[in-house]
Design an enzyme around this catalytic site. Sequence first.
Site, PDB file in Angstrom:
ATOM      1  N   CYS A  95      44.493  45.515  41.842  1.00  0.00           N
ATOM      2  CA  CYS A  95      43.140  46.076  41.946  1.00  0.00           C
ATOM      3  C   CYS A  95      42.925  46.805  43.263  1.00  0.00           C
ATOM      4  O   CYS A  95      41.872  47.402  43.484  1.00  0.00           O
ATOM      5  CB  CYS A  95      42.100  44.978  41.775  1.00  0.00           C
ATOM      6  SG  CYS A  95      42.567  43.779  40.527  1.00  0.00           S
ATOM      7  N   HIS A 344      34.684  48.084  37.002  1.00  0.00           N
ATOM      8  CA  HIS A 344      35.918  47.847  37.752  1.00  0.00           C
ATOM      9  C   HIS A 344      37.141  48.419  37.029  1.00  0.00           C
ATOM     10  O   HIS A 344      37.953  47.682  36.488  1.00  0.00           O
ATOM     11  CB  HIS A 344      36.068  46.330  37.971  1.00  0.00           C
ATOM     12  CG  HIS A 344      37.221  45.920  38.822  1.00  0.00           C
ATOM     13  ND1 HIS A 344      37.784  46.743  39.781  1.00  0.00           N
ATOM     14  CD2 HIS A 344      37.936  44.764  38.863  1.00  0.00           C
ATOM     15  CE1 HIS A 344      38.790  46.095  40.368  1.00  0.00           C
ATOM     16  NE2 HIS A 344      38.902  44.899  39.824  1.00  0.00           N
TER      17      HIS A 344
END
Lengths: 397, 133
Positions: A95, A344
């Site tokens: 991420c 996200h």
Amino acid sequence: MFDVFEYTKPKRDVAVIGVGTTKFGELWDKGLKELVVEAGIKAVEDAGISGKQLQLLIGGNMSGGMFSGQEHIGALLADYLGLNNIPAIRTEAACASSSVALRIGYLAVASGLYDFVAIGGAEKMTDVYGSQATTTLAGAMDQETEAYFGTTFPGVYALIAKRHMHEYGTTREQLAMVAVKNHENALHNPIAHFQRKIGIDDVLKSPLVADPLRLLDCSPITDGASALILGPADTAKKHTDTPVYIKASAQASDTLSLIGRRNICTLDATVQAARRAYEQAGIQAKDIDFAEVHDCFTINEIIAYEDLGFCKKGEGGKLIEEGVTQLGGKIPVNPSGGLKAKGHPVGATGVAQIVEIVKQLGGEAGKRQVSGAEIGLAHNVGGSGATVCIHILGREK
Amino acid sequence: MTEYAVPFHWRRFKERYLLIGSKCEKCKRYFYPGRAICPVCRRSGSLKDYRFSGKGKVFSYTIIHVPPKGFEAYAPYIIAIIELEEGCKVISQVVDCKPEDIKIGMPVRACFRKIREEDKSGLVLYGFKFRPD
């Protein structure tokens, strides 16, 4: 505990001269290529330069391979952006993939080897079914010591949350307050995945994913791309009236698995990267006007407050409860809506945080504007804290 | 989950079946999983295989309600970080314990259990889980 590096000043300062982003959400009509091209063109137009001036392209992407069956992302991006034959690199750090891209681009411009560098971040997550997306995201954790035994990615953060609640008395309600705040902020962000106000009860009544974390503690599965153009600081005013400078770029690593950590209630990589970033910028935590932090799960925003030095260890729950981090508070955190509500798209998140900071520092954030914002911090985490990147941006060099 | 060929699992039998990690003879630190280089002593360290006793305490836990592929039949189940008596930690399931009975600090002991089955190959995967001690 930590290795100590002597800090060396960069050869020259670096500015963000243009930003662009797509809408975040379930974007069924757009694939990875279309997302990147849209964000890239917006950034180039914002910078007021020609694509021909770009000398290097770096794109963050966690898993084109498992989300779209596509690897070799660097060259793919250069191809569809019409930038053929400049060097193109794909960075991967789960991420934190696109913060690493930004950091490499920063080093390239700061070294004097390149003038104009395009940084991208993208993830197309909704072309696979939910279980495949979950499996792909689980690749961010240690496969052999965590995933093999049936641990999920939310499960890893749940283990952290449970211990944090045990050691510091952090409450279930305090976790929920993070989600409530970030949803509230996203109401004013036109690119956000969710523009829906939620209350503490909504979080507490949402289905359990990994106890104590519930569905509304978790960031969603989102498609999106964001892009930046970096250039030498001394040319920045030619491209924009409100130049934004990179005051610090820092990165640190930790064990992939939670079992190797010194203390699972702290992300040591955040502590280490923050220390390096504050040193480079010549500031302290109290000088930060606002921050975009990695709230992939609500507990991680609370831990970020502590590890970034916004409060003492164990007092993160109190900080959210006292309203210090809401818009209008002493240090607003995630004015964009954060990962929780803005969305996200994992490979895009690091660059998307920078896009928000540049808009805030330029006074272009509309109803979510942090008043008088001069210095902003971006905190981007890969996995459960094995990679952490911190960038500090300001209106002054 | 991706289905892997047999050697992918076979080479881990030692650590998954027997809870074997390593111990640095120089600094007396224990590691699970085993390591080739001691992160403290670096190349001056001397790592030897070490079989953990399997006794430990629950350090943190979660109840998995949304399981990964292959674990659907077991949910909800307990995943815990176990602090072994030698001082290092492992992550595994705690079984023979109701989700509402698990507590931080609870003494547990390792046991040998089935973990899951692969879909197509039918490979049955085993390893350690923990139960109240």
